[in-house]
Design a protein around this motif. Structure first.
Motif, PDB file in Angstrom:
ATOM      1  N   GLU C 185      14.234  79.378  71.455  1.00  0.00           N
ATOM      2  CA  GLU C 185      15.147  79.790  72.522  1.00  0.00           C
ATOM      3  C   GLU C 185      16.607  79.729  72.086  1.00  0.00           C
ATOM      4  OE1 GLU C 185      14.473  76.820  71.975  1.00  0.00           O
ATOM      5  OE2 GLU C 185      15.518  75.374  73.278  1.00  0.00           O
ATOM      6  N   GLY C 186      16.897  79.188  70.895  1.00  0.00           N
ATOM      7  CA  GLY C 186      18.250  79.256  70.351  1.00  0.00           C
ATOM      8  C   GLY C 186      19.282  78.406  71.069  1.00  0.00           C
ATOM      9  N   ALA C 187      18.892  77.254  71.584  1.00  0.00           N
ATOM     10  CA  ALA C 187      19.821  76.438  72.366  1.00  0.00           C
ATOM     11  C   ALA C 187      20.785  75.617  71.518  1.00  0.00           C
ATOM     12  CB  ALA C 187      19.020  75.504  73.279  1.00  0.00           C
ATOM     13  N   LEU C 188      20.475  75.427  70.241  1.00  0.00           N
ATOM     14  CA  LEU C 188      21.241  74.464  69.452  1.00  0.00           C
ATOM     15  C   LEU C 188      22.731  74.800  69.302  1.00  0.00           C
ATOM     16  CD1 LEU C 188      21.014  71.818  67.932  1.00  0.00           C
ATOM     17  CD2 LEU C 188      20.456  73.100  65.871  1.00  0.00           C
ATOM     18  N   PRO C 189      23.141  76.035  69.030  1.00  0.00           N
ATOM     19  CA  PRO C 189      24.570  76.277  68.833  1.00  0.00           C
ATOM     20  C   PRO C 189      25.428  75.845  70.020  1.00  0.00           C
ATOM     21  CG  PRO C 189      23.311  78.189  68.109  1.00  0.00           C
ATOM     22  CD  PRO C 189      22.347  77.246  68.780  1.00  0.00           C
ATOM     23  N   ALA C 190      24.956  76.107  71.239  1.00  0.00           N
ATOM     24  CA  ALA C 190      25.744  75.715  72.407  1.00  0.00           C
ATOM     25  C   ALA C 190      25.843  74.197  72.508  1.00  0.00           C
ATOM     26  CB  ALA C 190      25.126  76.293  73.678  1.00  0.00           C
ATOM     27  N   VAL C 191      24.749  73.506  72.198  1.00  0.00           N
ATOM     28  CA  VAL C 191      24.785  72.041  72.209  1.00  0.00           C
ATOM     29  C   VAL C 191      25.781  71.535  71.163  1.00  0.00           C
ATOM     30  CG1 VAL C 191      23.420  69.992  71.651  1.00  0.00           C
ATOM     31  CG2 VAL C 191      22.481  71.745  73.172  1.00  0.00           C
ATOM     32  N   VAL C 192      25.748  72.134  69.973  1.00  0.00           N
ATOM     33  CA  VAL C 192      26.677  71.719  68.912  1.00  0.00           C
ATOM     34  C   VAL C 192      28.121  71.980  69.326  1.00  0.00           C
ATOM     35  CG1 VAL C 192      27.481  72.323  66.580  1.00  0.00           C
ATOM     36  CG2 VAL C 192      25.043  71.955  67.016  1.00  0.00           C
ATOM     37  N   LYS C 193      28.371  73.162  69.904  1.00  0.00           N
ATOM     38  CA  LYS C 193      29.749  73.487  70.279  1.00  0.00           C
ATOM     39  C   LYS C 193      30.267  72.530  71.342  1.00  0.00           C
ATOM     40  CE  LYS C 193      33.633  75.056  70.263  1.00  0.00           C
ATOM     41  NZ  LYS C 193      34.403  74.282  69.299  1.00  0.00           N
ATOM     42  N   GLY C 194      29.370  71.963  72.157  1.00  0.00           N
ATOM     43  CA  GLY C 194      29.786  70.961  73.122  1.00  0.00           C
ATOM     44  C   GLY C 194      30.143  69.639  72.476  1.00  0.00           C
ATOM     45  N   LEU C 195      29.709  69.451  71.227  1.00  0.00           N
ATOM     46  CA  LEU C 195      29.921  68.160  70.557  1.00  0.00           C
ATOM     47  C   LEU C 195      31.115  68.163  69.603  1.00  0.00           C
ATOM     48  CD1 LEU C 195      26.233  67.250  69.599  1.00  0.00           C
ATOM     49  CD2 LEU C 195      27.640  66.135  71.348  1.00  0.00           C
ATOM     50  N   VAL C 196      31.486  69.302  69.033  1.00  0.00           N
ATOM     51  CA  VAL C 196      32.518  69.329  67.994  1.00  0.00           C
ATOM     52  C   VAL C 196      33.663  70.264  68.385  1.00  0.00           C
ATOM     53  CG1 VAL C 196      30.792  68.910  66.209  1.00  0.00           C
ATOM     54  CG2 VAL C 196      31.512  71.255  66.696  1.00  0.00           C
ATOM     55  N   SER C 197      34.803  70.083  67.703  1.00  0.00           N
ATOM     56  CA  SER C 197      35.972  70.915  68.000  1.00  0.00           C
ATOM     57  C   SER C 197      36.077  72.123  67.078  1.00  0.00           C
ATOM     58  CB  SER C 197      37.242  70.083  67.861  1.00  0.00           C
ATOM     59  OG  SER C 197      37.485  69.791  66.490  1.00  0.00           O
ATOM     60  N   ARG C 198      35.277  72.215  66.079  1.00  0.00           N
ATOM     61  CA  ARG C 198      35.382  73.277  65.086  1.00  0.00           C
ATOM     62  C   ARG C 198      34.731  74.595  65.580  1.00  0.00           C
ATOM     63  NH1 ARG C 198      38.927  73.003  63.860  1.00  0.00           N
ATOM     64  NH2 ARG C 198      38.677  74.289  62.020  1.00  0.00           N
ATOM     65  N   PRO C 199      35.108  75.746  64.986  1.00  0.00           N
ATOM     66  CA  PRO C 199      34.444  77.000  65.352  1.00  0.00           C
ATOM     67  C   PRO C 199      32.957  76.942  65.025  1.00  0.00           C
ATOM     68  CG  PRO C 199      36.401  77.431  63.990  1.00  0.00           C
ATOM     69  CD  PRO C 199      36.175  75.942  63.967  1.00  0.00           C
ATOM     70  N   VAL C 200      32.143  77.466  65.922  1.00  0.00           N
ATOM     71  CA  VAL C 200      30.694  77.494  65.716  1.00  0.00           C
ATOM     72  C   VAL C 200      30.224  78.953  65.680  1.00  0.00           C
ATOM     73  CG1 VAL C 200      28.441  76.985  66.760  1.00  0.00           C
ATOM     74  CG2 VAL C 200      30.253  75.247  66.745  1.00  0.00           C
ATOM     75  N   ILE C 201      29.410  79.274  64.669  1.00  0.00           N
ATOM     76  CA  ILE C 201      28.792  80.602  64.582  1.00  0.00           C
ATOM     77  C   ILE C 201      27.292  80.444  64.698  1.00  0.00           C
ATOM     78  CG2 ILE C 201      28.451  82.665  63.151  1.00  0.00           C
ATOM     79  CD1 ILE C 201      31.118  82.026  61.788  1.00  0.00           C
ATOM     80  N   GLY C 202      26.704  81.071  65.732  1.00  0.00           N
ATOM     81  CA  GLY C 202      25.266  80.961  65.955  1.00  0.00           C
ATOM     82  C   GLY C 202      24.502  82.053  65.222  1.00  0.00           C
ATOM     83  N   VAL C 203      23.403  81.677  64.565  1.00  0.00           N
ATOM     84  CA  VAL C 203      22.522  82.637  63.891  1.00  0.00           C
ATOM     85  C   VAL C 203      21.131  82.541  64.503  1.00  0.00           C
ATOM     86  CG1 VAL C 203      21.633  83.478  61.693  1.00  0.00           C
ATOM     87  CG2 VAL C 203      23.756  82.164  61.740  1.00  0.00           C
ATOM     88  N   PRO C 204      20.757  83.492  65.359  1.00  0.00           N
ATOM     89  CA  PRO C 204      19.389  83.457  65.895  1.00  0.00           C
ATOM     90  C   PRO C 204      18.395  83.839  64.802  1.00  0.00           C
ATOM     91  CG  PRO C 204      20.545  85.440  66.625  1.00  0.00           C
ATOM     92  CD  PRO C 204      21.544  84.619  65.851  1.00  0.00           C
ATOM     93  N   THR C 205      17.219  83.229  64.831  1.00  0.00           N
ATOM     94  CA  THR C 205      16.190  83.626  63.862  1.00  0.00           C
ATOM     95  C   THR C 205      14.968  84.189  64.580  1.00  0.00           C
ATOM     96  OG1 THR C 205      14.929  81.567  63.737  1.00  0.00           O
ATOM     97  CG2 THR C 205      16.903  81.714  62.373  1.00  0.00           C
ATOM     98  N   SER C 206      14.134  84.851  63.783  1.00  0.00           N
ATOM     99  CA  SER C 206      12.950  85.499  64.364  1.00  0.00           C
ATOM    100  C   SER C 206      11.764  84.545  64.437  1.00  0.00           C
ATOM    101  CB  SER C 206      12.586  86.741  63.548  1.00  0.00           C
ATOM    102  OG  SER C 206      12.497  86.423  62.175  1.00  0.00           O
ATOM    103  N   ILE C 207      12.017  83.242  64.341  1.00  0.00           N
ATOM    104  CA  ILE C 207      10.943  82.249  64.488  1.00  0.00           C
ATOM    105  C   ILE C 207      10.564  82.142  65.961  1.00  0.00           C
ATOM    106  CG2 ILE C 207      10.327  79.804  64.188  1.00  0.00           C
ATOM    107  CD1 ILE C 207      10.717  81.480  61.595  1.00  0.00           C
ATOM    108  N   GLY C 208       9.283  82.267  66.266  1.00  0.00           N
ATOM    109  CA  GLY C 208       8.800  82.183  67.643  1.00  0.00           C
ATOM    110  C   GLY C 208       7.864  83.342  67.897  1.00  0.00           C
ATOM    111  N   THR C 209       7.287  83.378  69.089  1.00  0.00           N
ATOM    112  CA  THR C 209       6.312  84.423  69.388  1.00  0.00           C
ATOM    113  C   THR C 209       6.458  84.856  70.838  1.00  0.00           C
ATOM    114  OG1 THR C 209       3.979  85.001  69.212  1.00  0.00           O
ATOM    115  CG2 THR C 209       4.495  82.830  70.081  1.00  0.00           C
ATOM    116  N   GLY C 210       5.790  85.913  71.215  1.00  0.00           N
ATOM    117  CA  GLY C 210       5.772  86.358  72.613  1.00  0.00           C
ATOM    118  C   GLY C 210       7.159  86.530  73.182  1.00  0.00           C
TER     119      GLY C 210
END
Lengths: 253, 253, 253, 253, 253, 253, 253, 253
Positions: C185-210
């Motif tokens: 579901e790709g939730a990690l980047p938003a969680v990380v951005k809530g924790l740090v002050s640095r720029p965050v770039i999210g990379v979704p991957t094709s891991i998962g199904t349905g």
């Protein structure tokens, strides 16, 4: 860690009963094991009452073997889901088979460690709409059994012949939770929820073609269905449905 | 009707203890009331332990009033969901207000009849990621309360500031079921399920724009999320989540 | 070419210091090399500070070899992305291996020329939610390193066990940019951005199904996520995320 | 709180320099303010260097007023985004206007508190492909200015007349970050990234009809575009792009 | 079982003409055969006038053989659809070929039992827009023939050369139902329905690429088409269209 | 057949200059040849000025051979598109190679009969954004040449390096029509249409991953693009674009 | 016009029994009336046995009035579908009400001319899953009645309470065709088709929210459903379903 | 500016015939007018032979008035498309009506300046499938006329009654280009292309409901249709189709 435990710990430091180093260790120690390519959450069972499960579909045999090895070493149950047969064979060759890890081909589960002891308030029904839905249903059934639940398997009771599902209404009602696995248009879970008082979890499958959209259509249909008391998991996710069912049926007394 | 009851009934007919007409009546009577534009399922509560609920969004005030009237006459609880304020006002004008039907504007529920008596094994947590998710969360909370459950409301604990959700972990763990309402990307239920051992039901909301796809993105995200023990309901379906939570938390002892 | 340079050139022509032919050549010469099936943009590094990169997925081994040959001849770094092992092997057979081109199988990169010298203001964190996301994360890490950046690799810190990501907060904060690779579901980047002050770039991957929709669901989720300060790249595009991170972290002093 | 700070605190307790209660307060106090329907994250600026922002689209005037009131009381900058004019008017009537909250109609921003002081390494370019994209571009420009950045606004330079974008290449190159706002097919950011060496953030807008899919087509196009060094935010999210640009351009020296 | 038959049965019990056990058996016996992995609905033909059909695509050769065996034993016609050649071969090896089961490769049908006797009011037209649509058309034609219908096959009459379809108008009009199989944009069924008075059933096929969306585009187009009197089945579902046509054309006199 | 020709024919019958049978034959004869699995439209060239083309992707080698044989016998040009190499080889083995049918592997075209004589008002430009788009571009170029057009091939001029496309503006302007083949986000056709006065036809390709949606994203982008004077064909449909370009460029004087 | 009729006509010309002008008129006269903004197909009823129907949703009151006027003048039945009340009122004001055109608000039908005489082989069942589906069901019922059919209306028999649909099985079986109208997940038609032998036409409705995708989910579900003998029409298309049912049920003896 | 012209200019500078400043001005002057919120491309007509067009849908009346004012001042034709009546009225009030700007409500065009003089090689056919498609068809017709083309309007010739389209085949063949406007399933353009030899441009419209997907279904269908020689524009884009048709039909002799 709860505020009460923090306060107790601090008071022990203040009284000299614990050194700052010991308290430090308790407060910040990391409840996982870092094996390079993975961080194993050995405390998950303590925290949630259930063991770790590992998504096997996109992992190499080496990664799966490494993870299984460490859980087996810790004598913890570990389920690796969606493992293809050839990957399973390689992975099992890499861990000592003597550790008791086994692969079950129909549900595509690789299992290390002993099943949990019986601990459900009652059985879990795993209902499959059609014969084609059996692999997903079996993933659900085996998962539930490994988590310490008993399972009542009911197969080929799709809505096109209602007498089949009506004939098993009482068996389903006698269970704690009913997991209903259905592909095509996915109508069965709503029909079941209209018949029984127990919680129903719908599992859409990717059986079907064209308008079935590889399982998205039954998934959307189950989410839309108006029978209250029913919830849904992802396409083909028999594991997730059984895990949720086990959490619900767990005897906490 | 179970085979045992059918056999017993037939034996009473064979012994002359019941007339064919009486048996006929028992065997084929229709367990609903036909009021022309609807067939009211008065036996649902008997069959499933929970009262009837009515989808209000696409019904006219006249239809809603007619349905409420009959359930009120039968002294049964009836919930009509997703009723717009102006329709609710018209409908309530059409039924005798003295019957006690009321409209709750935030959850958009129109309720006839008394709430069910307390009957949960423990409280249900209703967790809202953001303030914007409150109407859906309140639909869940009020539904659970009307079904005889106690509710612990927790609000504005989205994942962008993790300390907020961490601070309520023990309150959530103390509940029987945790309903988590979240829009935007819908990450909160998976985070919660990683923290607590209780069953989690995710409710995606239509809060968000563009890529949020009116709630489909958090819905898909929750279904995909890898935290086992979590299930999902339709977008904005606070009612359905609470209903399922109540079925799970029901004290059947 | 800037107006100032145009004016200076014209004044040189007017003064007789440059012939019209010379000026003509400067004004309209084409800053690329035409090799028939491709136009190689040798000036890109001059123009943007970074070398050319080539999409390898749909090119033949002959085309890749031809392109690599010319960049190697020009002693310029050239990255060819998404090259399948068998194509890489053929392509490397076609160019003189002595030129130093190499293939890295995990990130599927074919690289010609020497890495750029160190030139970042600080390291780039490359964070992978799960072990299955490693190939994409490694594409990001190696790209950043080749572009002259140092990398801090952090793996298997998905949101289902929050203590794992919390334990590396300070490591991430110490970096210039944080690239976060996550499937499901790709939730990690938003969680990380809530924790740090640095720029965050999210990379979704094709891991998962349905419901994961081959990576579209985490992509949509990251775009929807409410943690400000975060941007997103295409599914599985570790290369693009690292390239953008390097542009941001470039020490221009 | 870092391990170092935890250890220091514990040692102060061990030395009697701090009471358990004081330490307790430091360790477990919740870094937010609970105002019933919201938990205000006053520590966000401390943690991430940037103030809180509030999604205004689905909140009532009462909720917005309550949030603005508390941030104003704390003398912190607070941005409420996507506020419709009539809701803004009601909200401003509910808070004391003397507190200085103002509503800007074009970018639909409601702002409380003073802008941050200048603190960028250089200006941020905000480039709009067409006149119709101006509201989103202005949301970006005003957000950046309130966060302490200077902005260079460039408007109506769509790809159908390339001479327009070519004429401003040097202005864009002189900026720290380039935010490019474009609807229709969203080709402009990739064209810009091919022209300049600075980081580019693409903002798709919902301008267009039919195949534009309300902004999804330019969003997908920007994510697909092959110009490396470019990242993307959600449809119409000028705020998010500017916020990310400010995080990147922040002068941390 | 109708109320009249229930009453009659009860009166026979009351009169002692039937024992409770006999009545019990009649009332609750399950009209299917449980063979473990499937429940065979032998009464379907009695109930609906048509034999059972089995979805073959996701079944193993063992499952198909087991089902065919039982229907053959009961001397009932059974169609297994969408069977791949290699699976068919294995399945036929597992059942006694002497039972007469055969595999037809173009329509991918595995058939056990004799075709039904002729019983249509008139022929069914099966019209294929292009040569590429022939396998689906043949699935339809053979299904109709096995169900006792005569078929008029018409091929390669797509709308790009209207004279072809105009030349067969009277042949189509002479049929009871017209099944129209078309891929690409799927315009043919609407054109046909504008020409003839008979019911038209459209079958979209997965022939086409890109915008054809694997058959979804012709499916959506046929559903949208404005020619009244036309209905639609799923992509590539020649079987379903022919079955529905046979139900319509059945001579019930 | 026009009303004028019908009237003339009828007058000839009235005058006895034509028998009813001859007139009948002229009026209702079917302008195609029925070869069982296909109806060959030999009159298409007469009717539309261009020869027949056959979709090869889903046809068997036997079907392709049969069609080619008949067109070759009639000495007409026939193009079969999207033929896979192994199918082409089988088909060519089935027809007499002496008939001159050939297979071109890059554009995947199987061609029977001689190219049409030169007949364009001017050349057609076929522009490919990247090297990966070459197969589709070559399908367009060869189609145009076979239809009697001259082609100017321009390759690897994507928008990420604008100087490449600017350097060929005058070559494109000198053509009658410009076919622009582009994958990824598909921005090139709109950029080209902004530079030249000639009609532009955009061909999206399936080059790209994730958000490219297998070519749907560039297709939607081209349809949305605001440069007037541009039209679009299906994903990877180089054949269709060239065919339309030839119809436009046809010298009818 | 059939070949036989063409030959007969030509022979009459040859014998001097018909002038070329008369034959010309018969052969090429246009079987429609051109009223500027529409071409009225007065011959449709002759050709297909059923009257013209007009899509009213996107037409102005003036256009609808013009069309109705001409059909009324020709004394033909004409149905205008999906007419909003305010448009209907304006249109009726523009035509002479004396002509007998009427508007029916629930099915949103504007009808001119007398209903067709009774001509069905038997009644058509129109089954609505819920009270909210009534407008679409009524569009179906009224259409069938106007086309000369008798209708058996059955309402509120959704699958969540199966006893309701089971109670009307014999009423449905007694009809020629069963039209089943259902929103939400759209499971009812498949359940019905499993119960009866008659042709079933499914009509998905736009009742539902979120995952219902405005009716696309039940539409896809019905197309996917495995009960053979069932076909489907577009979302909310009660008119189309009833029209197709009437074509099927038409007594042609 | 072509290399030849650059060289000539430089030679004039070398010969002293032009000052560096004059040459500078010619080389770098920006061929647009910057009016703050827009850059007007006055040179477009010079560059592409056609005037500027402005997307009106998302612009304010003030912006439209400002743009119209400047083009009117420059005595250039300017079309503003998709202008709602109330915005048009406001905009026209803001410019001096004496300038001759007018609003045409059916095609929603706001036009300033005189139409271009006649300059087509022949007329353009604008064919509308149904009466509901008239607004889009009229946008096409008026655009073509303003661009100097003559138009042959053909209306209500949808495929459900083929005789209507067959009756106008020769009128269409007599045109240079055929623009075909069709909603619902959008089959008409492919049928037309099968009948005529001229280029066909398909315009899908948003007429239809449910499966029509607001015009996406006919758009996808037209792109998929197999009639070669046909291209497609965006949903409801009558303007774009007519503009492309005018570019094709332009008499350049």
């Amino acid at each position: 860690m709860s505020p009460d435990r923090v306060r107790a710990l601090l008071e022990r430091v203040a009284r000299g009963e614990a050194s700052p180093d010991q308290a430090m260790s308790d407060l910040v120690k990391l409840p996982f094991e870092d094996i390079g390519f993975a961080r194993l959450d050995h405390h998950r069972r303590l925290r949630t009452g259930f063991p770790e499960a590992v998504w096997g579909e996109n992992k190499t045999a080496e990664q799966i073997a490494g993870i299984v090895e460490r859980y087996a070493a810790a004598e913890e149950l570990c389920l690796v889901t969606r493992v293809r047969p050839e990957v399973a064979e390689q992975a099992l060759d890499l861990v000592a088979r003597g550790r008791g890890a086994v692969y079950e081909p129909t549900p595509r589960l690789l299992v290390a460690g002993a099943p949990l002891p019986p601990r459900g308030r009652g059985p879990i029904a795993v209902v499959a709409a059609g014969t084609s839905d059996l692999p997903v249903a079996e993933e659900a059934s085996r998962t539930a059994e490994l988590l310490g639940m008993t399972v009542d398997r009911i197969t080929d009771v799709g809505v096109a012949g209602l007498h089949r599902i009506l004939s098993v209404r009482e068996r389903m009602e006698a269970c704690e939770v009913v997991v209903v696995v259905a592909g095509m248009e996915g109508a069965l879970p709503a029909v079941v929820k209209g018949l029984v008082s127990r919680p129903v979890i719908g599992v859409p499958t990717s059986i079907g073609t064209g308008a079935a959209l590889a399982g998205l259509t039954p998934m959307l249909g189950m989410l839309t269905a108006c029978a209250p008391g029913m919830t849904v998991v992802n396409v083909d996710n028999g594991f997730g449905a059984a895990y949720a069912a086990a959490v619900i049926a767990l005897d906490r007394s």
